[in-house]
Design a protein around this motif. Sequence first.
Motif, PDB file in Angstrom:
ATOM      1  N   LYS A  60       0.833  -1.205   0.000  1.00  0.00           N
ATOM      2  CA  LYS A  60       0.000   0.000   0.000  1.00  0.00           C
ATOM      3  C   LYS A  60       0.869   1.257   0.000  1.00  0.00           C
ATOM      4  O   LYS A  60       0.631   2.199  -0.784  1.00  0.00           O
ATOM      5  CB  LYS A  60      -0.925  -0.013   1.207  1.00  0.00           C
ATOM      6  N   TYR A  61       1.897   1.288   0.851  1.00  0.00           N
ATOM      7  CA  TYR A  61       2.740   2.486   0.940  1.00  0.00           C
ATOM      8  C   TYR A  61       3.670   2.609  -0.258  1.00  0.00           C
ATOM      9  O   TYR A  61       4.056   3.719  -0.632  1.00  0.00           O
ATOM     10  CB  TYR A  61       3.503   2.489   2.268  1.00  0.00           C
ATOM     11  N   GLU A  62       4.029   1.489  -0.888  1.00  0.00           N
ATOM     12  CA  GLU A  62       4.770   1.571  -2.154  1.00  0.00           C
ATOM     13  C   GLU A  62       3.919   2.236  -3.228  1.00  0.00           C
ATOM     14  O   GLU A  62       4.432   3.041  -4.031  1.00  0.00           O
ATOM     15  CB  GLU A  62       5.188   0.161  -2.592  1.00  0.00           C
ATOM     16  N   ALA A  63       2.621   1.911  -3.233  1.00  0.00           N
ATOM     17  CA  ALA A  63       1.714   2.538  -4.210  1.00  0.00           C
ATOM     18  C   ALA A  63       1.573   4.031  -3.939  1.00  0.00           C
ATOM     19  O   ALA A  63       1.538   4.842  -4.872  1.00  0.00           O
ATOM     20  CB  ALA A  63       0.346   1.851  -4.153  1.00  0.00           C
ATOM     21  N   ALA A  98      -4.145  11.184   0.933  1.00  0.00           N
ATOM     22  CA  ALA A  98      -2.991  10.429   0.427  1.00  0.00           C
ATOM     23  C   ALA A  98      -2.690   9.205   1.285  1.00  0.00           C
ATOM     24  O   ALA A  98      -2.329   8.144   0.762  1.00  0.00           O
ATOM     25  CB  ALA A  98      -1.765  11.337   0.346  1.00  0.00           C
ATOM     26  N   SER A  99      -2.851   9.330   2.595  1.00  0.00           N
ATOM     27  CA  SER A  99      -2.546   8.211   3.497  1.00  0.00           C
ATOM     28  C   SER A  99      -3.758   7.331   3.768  1.00  0.00           C
ATOM     29  O   SER A  99      -3.660   6.356   4.521  1.00  0.00           O
ATOM     30  CB  SER A  99      -1.981   8.732   4.826  1.00  0.00           C
ATOM     31  N   GLY A 100      -4.907   7.675   3.175  1.00  0.00           N
ATOM     32  CA  GLY A 100      -6.089   6.852   3.329  1.00  0.00           C
ATOM     33  C   GLY A 100      -6.887   7.115   4.581  1.00  0.00           C
ATOM     34  O   GLY A 100      -7.748   6.313   4.951  1.00  0.00           O
ATOM     35  N   ASP A 101      -6.634   8.226   5.250  1.00  0.00           N
ATOM     36  CA  ASP A 101      -7.402   8.559   6.452  1.00  0.00           C
ATOM     37  C   ASP A 101      -8.682   9.324   6.114  1.00  0.00           C
ATOM     38  O   ASP A 101      -9.602   9.365   6.931  1.00  0.00           O
ATOM     39  CB  ASP A 101      -6.539   9.400   7.405  1.00  0.00           C
ATOM     40  N   LEU A 102      -8.732   9.939   4.945  1.00  0.00           N
ATOM     41  CA  LEU A 102      -9.895  10.709   4.506  1.00  0.00           C
ATOM     42  C   LEU A 102     -10.314  10.231   3.110  1.00  0.00           C
ATOM     43  O   LEU A 102      -9.464   9.980   2.245  1.00  0.00           O
ATOM     44  CB  LEU A 102      -9.553  12.202   4.464  1.00  0.00           C
ATOM     45  N   ASP A 103     -11.605  10.099   2.908  1.00  0.00           N
ATOM     46  CA  ASP A 103     -12.169   9.650   1.644  1.00  0.00           C
ATOM     47  C   ASP A 103     -11.719  10.577   0.508  1.00  0.00           C
ATOM     48  O   ASP A 103     -12.015  11.773   0.520  1.00  0.00           O
ATOM     49  CB  ASP A 103     -13.697   9.661   1.770  1.00  0.00           C
ATOM     50  N   PRO A 104     -10.994  10.050  -0.501  1.00  0.00           N
ATOM     51  CA  PRO A 104     -10.514  10.898  -1.599  1.00  0.00           C
ATOM     52  C   PRO A 104     -11.622  11.399  -2.514  1.00  0.00           C
ATOM     53  O   PRO A 104     -11.382  12.279  -3.349  1.00  0.00           O
ATOM     54  CB  PRO A 104      -9.551   9.969  -2.352  1.00  0.00           C
ATOM     55  N   ASN A 105     -12.826  10.855  -2.375  1.00  0.00           N
ATOM     56  CA  ASN A 105     -13.949  11.305  -3.218  1.00  0.00           C
ATOM     57  C   ASN A 105     -14.604  12.571  -2.670  1.00  0.00           C
ATOM     58  O   ASN A 105     -15.460  13.159  -3.339  1.00  0.00           O
ATOM     59  CB  ASN A 105     -14.994  10.195  -3.337  1.00  0.00           C
TER      60      ASN A 105
END
Length: 400
Positions: A60-63, A98-105
């Motif tokens: 995940k962090y590589e992506a 970016a770190s997945g803590d907040l919905d990117p949508n």
Amino acid sequence: MKFLKRNTVKMLAGAIVAMSLGVSAPFAQDSVSAAQDAIDSIEPVLSYDTAYNLQLAIQKYEAIAAAGGWEPISRGSYGLKLGKSQGHVRGIRRRLMASGDLDPNLRLSDEFDADVDAAVRLFQARHGLRLTGVLDQETFITMNVPVQEKLNQLRLNQARVQELVPALADQYIVVNIPAASIEAVSNGTVERRHTAIVGRIDRPTPILQSKVHQINFNPYWHVPKSIIRRDIIKYMNDDPQYLANFRIKIYDGNGEELEPSSVDWKTEEAVQYSFRQEPGAENSMGHVKINFHNKHAVYLHDTPQKSLFGQNRRFHSSGCVRVDDVDQLVSWLLQSNGEWDQNAVDAAFESGERLDVSIKNPVPIITTYITAWANREGVVSFREDIYQYDAQGRVALASD
């Protein structure tokens, strides 16, 4: 132990995974409890599954790194919290997406709304910070750690876990020093989790493997030579009544008690004697000491200083480990003895009487240094490199 609400964890932790894939997922209304639930898993920090979970986290962090990582948040973000509205909030939103803590949508607005508040608290929970929802100093600094540094941390800890898992048994205790936390594990499940106080930077808790073999109820405290040299001598120079106030007695090599006034406290004469604190409310061991063989003379124990467990940074000891709700851990350890249920343990505490109990089936204990881990739900946690072992690139940590 506060066990997680499974549905809440699945929703929140699943949200993290979904976010990393660009899929919208709902957040819990109560952002504080939801954030805490996301990390209070019944999965151990150290288990056979941990290395696999870390591999998924590494991917995940590589992506994230391949996508450009995240930009540092600006100084103007410092101190922002729910209800604020300004341009710097956009940078916070991008960082948390970016770190997945907040919905990117979600839209990139200037508003620090409930979604951002929940995301900040989730980020704080994953990093062992206070769940304030505020861009305080620790949160600001931690958000600005580059993704590559996080990736290196994950890889290093995966290697550590891979070294340790062959030693795991069906039942064991793990003291994770950077998290100042203890897990009592049975058949791959955390049955008890305890807040701990571990060694400070200049007196670190050692890395070791052993077996818990004995419980001392209402113990004496035999003061280590290092503490006599570093602390007791200073305390006596500051307050000649220190030993009397804390019921600590001095004995010579023949076992004869000495008067404190007979010792020259301006020198290191005191180091040649034995110091023993009587059982009682002031005793540094509290009501119990948990013994396991090791060359460092460290152990788990109770403490009269309960307020320290409420602190975020719990690195205060001289190497030993203090345990919150220690009576429940003692009851868990004595399960194999049969007659020692929770009521019996509590009664022994309350009696104030000295009693030593051998554990019929000694329980393996591992004190280790894991600063990054993940659970099967995709929640990735990090802790501060308090002893700088990550900075040194240490995988094979010294063991007993």
